[in-house]
Structures are given as structure tokens and as C-alpha cells.
Design a protein around this motif. Structure first.
Motif, PDB file in Angstrom:
ATOM      1  N   MET A  20       0.832  -1.211   0.000  1.00 58.49           N
ATOM      2  CA  MET A  20       0.000   0.000   0.000  1.00 58.49           C
ATOM      3  C   MET A  20       0.862   1.255   0.000  1.00 58.49           C
ATOM      4  O   MET A  20       0.539   2.239  -0.668  1.00 58.49           O
ATOM      5  CB  MET A  20      -0.960  -0.021   1.187  1.00 58.49           C
ATOM      6  N   ARG A  21       1.973   1.227   0.724  1.00 63.47           N
ATOM      7  CA  ARG A  21       2.883   2.380   0.700  1.00 63.47           C
ATOM      8  C   ARG A  21       3.521   2.533  -0.676  1.00 63.47           C
ATOM      9  O   ARG A  21       3.732   3.648  -1.155  1.00 63.47           O
ATOM     10  CB  ARG A  21       3.936   2.222   1.786  1.00 63.47           C
ATOM     11  N   GLY A  22       3.812   1.412  -1.342  1.00 64.87           N
ATOM     12  CA  GLY A  22       4.325   1.461  -2.704  1.00 64.87           C
ATOM     13  C   GLY A  22       3.306   2.065  -3.662  1.00 64.87           C
ATOM     14  O   GLY A  22       3.666   2.822  -4.573  1.00 64.87           O
ATOM     15  N   LEU A  23       2.027   1.764  -3.458  1.00 64.04           N
ATOM     16  CA  LEU A  23       0.971   2.346  -4.262  1.00 64.04           C
ATOM     17  C   LEU A  23       0.937   3.861  -4.083  1.00 64.04           C
ATOM     18  O   LEU A  23       0.878   4.616  -5.055  1.00 64.04           O
ATOM     19  CB  LEU A  23      -0.369   1.738  -3.872  1.00 64.04           C
ATOM     20  N   ILE A  24       1.009   4.332  -2.833  1.00 64.20           N
ATOM     21  CA  ILE A  24       1.025   5.770  -2.552  1.00 64.20           C
ATOM     22  C   ILE A  24       2.238   6.413  -3.212  1.00 64.20           C
ATOM     23  O   ILE A  24       2.120   7.473  -3.836  1.00 64.20           O
ATOM     24  CB  ILE A  24       1.011   6.034  -1.031  1.00 64.20           C
TER      25      ILE A  24
ATOM     26  N   GLN B 164       3.875   5.436  -5.870  1.00 63.07           N
ATOM     27  CA  GLN B 164       3.690   5.480  -7.319  1.00 63.07           C
ATOM     28  C   GLN B 164       2.702   6.573  -7.722  1.00 63.07           C
ATOM     29  O   GLN B 164       2.925   7.291  -8.696  1.00 63.07           O
ATOM     30  CB  GLN B 164       3.217   4.121  -7.842  1.00 63.07           C
ATOM     31  N   VAL B 165       1.609   6.713  -6.979  1.00 65.99           N
ATOM     32  CA  VAL B 165       0.627   7.764  -7.270  1.00 65.99           C
ATOM     33  C   VAL B 165       1.275   9.135  -7.140  1.00 65.99           C
ATOM     34  O   VAL B 165       1.126  10.001  -8.018  1.00 65.99           O
ATOM     35  CB  VAL B 165      -0.601   7.640  -6.337  1.00 65.99           C
ATOM     36  N   LEU B 166       2.022   9.356  -6.057  1.00 68.44           N
ATOM     37  CA  LEU B 166       2.680  10.649  -5.864  1.00 68.44           C
ATOM     38  C   LEU B 166       3.743  10.905  -6.934  1.00 68.44           C
ATOM     39  O   LEU B 166       3.916  12.042  -7.392  1.00 68.44           O
ATOM     40  CB  LEU B 166       3.288  10.747  -4.464  1.00 68.44           C
TER      41      LEU B 166
ATOM     42  N   VAL C 273       1.962  12.114  -9.954  1.00 71.28           N
ATOM     43  CA  VAL C 273       1.536  13.504  -9.757  1.00 71.28           C
ATOM     44  C   VAL C 273       2.730  14.440  -9.888  1.00 71.28           C
ATOM     45  O   VAL C 273       2.617  15.522 -10.469  1.00 71.28           O
ATOM     46  CB  VAL C 273       0.827  13.669  -8.395  1.00 71.28           C
ATOM     47  N   ARG C 274       3.879  14.024  -9.376  1.00 73.43           N
ATOM     48  CA  ARG C 274       5.082  14.856  -9.494  1.00 73.43           C
ATOM     49  C   ARG C 274       5.424  15.086 -10.964  1.00 73.43           C
ATOM     50  O   ARG C 274       5.748  16.199 -11.374  1.00 73.43           O
ATOM     51  CB  ARG C 274       6.266  14.206  -8.778  1.00 73.43           C
ATOM     52  N   LYS C 275       5.324  14.040 -11.765  1.00 72.71           N
ATOM     53  CA  LYS C 275       5.685  14.135 -13.183  1.00 72.71           C
ATOM     54  C   LYS C 275       4.640  14.888 -14.003  1.00 72.71           C
ATOM     55  O   LYS C 275       4.983  15.717 -14.839  1.00 72.71           O
ATOM     56  CB  LYS C 275       5.848  12.732 -13.785  1.00 72.71           C
TER      57      LYS C 275
ATOM     58  N   HIS D 216      -5.437  22.055  -4.995  1.00 76.50           N
ATOM     59  CA  HIS D 216      -5.320  23.207  -5.885  1.00 76.50           C
ATOM     60  C   HIS D 216      -3.902  23.753  -5.995  1.00 76.50           C
ATOM     61  O   HIS D 216      -3.448  24.078  -7.074  1.00 76.50           O
ATOM     62  CB  HIS D 216      -6.258  24.329  -5.425  1.00 76.50           C
ATOM     63  N   TRP D 217      -3.227  23.883  -4.870  1.00 79.27           N
ATOM     64  CA  TRP D 217      -1.904  24.481  -4.895  1.00 79.27           C
ATOM     65  C   TRP D 217      -0.954  23.639  -4.056  1.00 79.27           C
ATOM     66  O   TRP D 217      -1.223  23.352  -2.881  1.00 79.27           O
ATOM     67  CB  TRP D 217      -1.920  25.911  -4.347  1.00 79.27           C
ATOM     68  N   PHE D 218       0.126  23.223  -4.662  1.00 77.00           N
ATOM     69  CA  PHE D 218       1.229  22.582  -3.942  1.00 77.00           C
ATOM     70  C   PHE D 218       2.472  22.825  -4.775  1.00 77.00           C
ATOM     71  O   PHE D 218       2.397  23.133  -5.961  1.00 77.00           O
ATOM     72  CB  PHE D 218       0.987  21.085  -3.702  1.00 77.00           C
ATOM     73  N   ASP D 219       3.627  22.700  -4.129  1.00 79.94           N
ATOM     74  CA  ASP D 219       4.881  22.994  -4.805  1.00 79.94           C
ATOM     75  C   ASP D 219       5.960  22.064  -4.254  1.00 79.94           C
ATOM     76  O   ASP D 219       5.812  21.482  -3.174  1.00 79.94           O
ATOM     77  CB  ASP D 219       5.265  24.454  -4.548  1.00 79.94           C
ATOM     78  N   ASN D 220       7.027  21.933  -5.004  1.00 78.90           N
ATOM     79  CA  ASN D 220       8.217  21.192  -4.560  1.00 78.90           C
ATOM     80  C   ASN D 220       7.924  19.756  -4.139  1.00 78.90           C
ATOM     81  O   ASN D 220       8.516  19.276  -3.175  1.00 78.90           O
ATOM     82  CB  ASN D 220       8.917  21.938  -3.413  1.00 78.90           C
ATOM     83  N   LEU D 221       7.042  19.075  -4.846  1.00 77.44           N
ATOM     84  CA  LEU D 221       6.766  17.672  -4.526  1.00 77.44           C
ATOM     85  C   LEU D 221       7.968  16.831  -4.937  1.00 77.44           C
ATOM     86  O   LEU D 221       8.360  16.806  -6.093  1.00 77.44           O
ATOM     87  CB  LEU D 221       5.507  17.182  -5.247  1.00 77.44           C
TER      88      LEU D 221
END
Length: 170
Positions: free
Chosen positions: A15-19, A21-23, A26-28, A68-73
Motif C-alpha cells: 500500500m505504501r508502494g501504491l502511494i 507510485q501515485v505521488l 503527480v510529481r511528473k 489546488h496548490w502545492f509545490d516542490n513535490l
């Protein structure tokens, strides 16, 4: 080899691997469509890094919204870091995956809940309890505390459904 397979630990790692991969996606590529995340994490975890005023305000756990707003992921093997806006004040956060208690994407009614283990060594899982999600928590999930991140009023989150992996065991 031990007496039994530690399915609880294996499920948590998956499950942590899934998170992760999702993040990483989103970063890309950014957040697709209406996707957004509520991530509740343990603010007392020794490797969590956040501003003192946030840890004072949320002494046990905190739920952040990535929408809506995030940065530096930045996404790493065991953790991620992100800058979020708290009342017009950008704050960096460093969150190890093992500090995460819940991960919810209400746009598609998906969620994961990690059981907390009461043991002397937090890295060891109780061999007796190999369930990551209890059935009683499936119907009653609500994100813990809402963060100060900006969520527009017309974006009411949908009820999240927590997936119980126990349903797939034989």
C-alpha cells in the motif's frame, strides 16, 4: 524462515508502494481531472518534519489536502516532501510513508487506512494481527482533522470508500 508469512507487513509495504507510485505520477504530470488527496499522518513520528507552529497545532496527527496548490513535490523510496499553503503561508513538509495513517482520493472514492501497532518496536508487526483494515472502519471513514490548505467551497468531497483487503482472503 519464520513460522508464518507476515501478510500485514507485506500489505502495508504494498500500500505504501501504491502511494509512492501515485505521488510520483503527480510529481511528473500533475493531478489529473478532479483527483485530490487527503493524507492523514502521525505528526509525532520521529522522521516527520514540519514547522513548529504546525506540530503545536496538530500534536498527534494532521490531515493535509493536496489539490489546488502545492509545490516542490519530491518523491523518495521511503518518504515524500511537499510545500503546502497554510493560511497564505507556504510551509514545507517531510512525511515518511510509514507515518501515513490514511490516504484518500475522494474523487474516485478510494482510500487506504493503516492500522497503528501498539508495540515496543514500531517497525515490527504483531504476527497475530495481519489485517491492514478492519471491516468496522470501512463504513465509518472520515478524514481526521482538516488542514488549513485551500479547498474551494463548491468542491465538497465525496464520501470515501476504504478498501478492505480481508474480503479477498480465502
Amino acid at each position: 524462515m519464520g513460522k508464518s508469512i507476515d501478510y500485514g507487513n507485506l500489505m502495508h509495504n504494498a500500500m505504501r508502494g501504491l502511494i509512492r507510485q501515485v505521488l510520483e505520477n503527480v510529481r511528473k504530470d500533475g493531478l489529473p481531472g478532479d483527483h485530490h488527496f487527503f493524507i492523514t499522518f502521525d505528526t509525532m513520528h520521529p522522521d516527520v518534519e514540519l514547522a513548529d507552529w504546525l506540530s503545536d497545532r496538530y500534536p498527534e496527527e494532521m490531515t493535509v489536502v493536496i489539490q489546488h496548490w502545492f509545490d516542490n513535490l519530491e518523491v523518495n523510496e521511503d518518504s515524500f516532501s511537499i510545500t503546502l499553503n497554510f493560511g497564505d503561508s507556504p510551509e514545507p513538509l517531510f512525511i515518511p510513508y510509514d507515518a501515513i495513517r490514511t490516504f484518500v482520493d475522494p474523487s474516485v472514492e478510494f482510500g487506504l487506512r493503516f492500522e497503528t501497532q501498539d508495540s515496543d518496536d514500531d517497525d515490527d508487526f504483531d504476527e497475530e494481527d495481519d489485517s491492514a483494515i478492519s471491516d468496522s472502519e470501512v463504513a465509518d471513514f472520515e478524514p481526521a482533522q482538516k488542514s488549513d490548505t485551500h479547498v474551494e467551497k463548491n468542491d465538497a468531497p465525496k464520501e470515501a470508500e476504504i478498501v478492505s483487503l480481508d474480503n479477498f482472503r480465502k
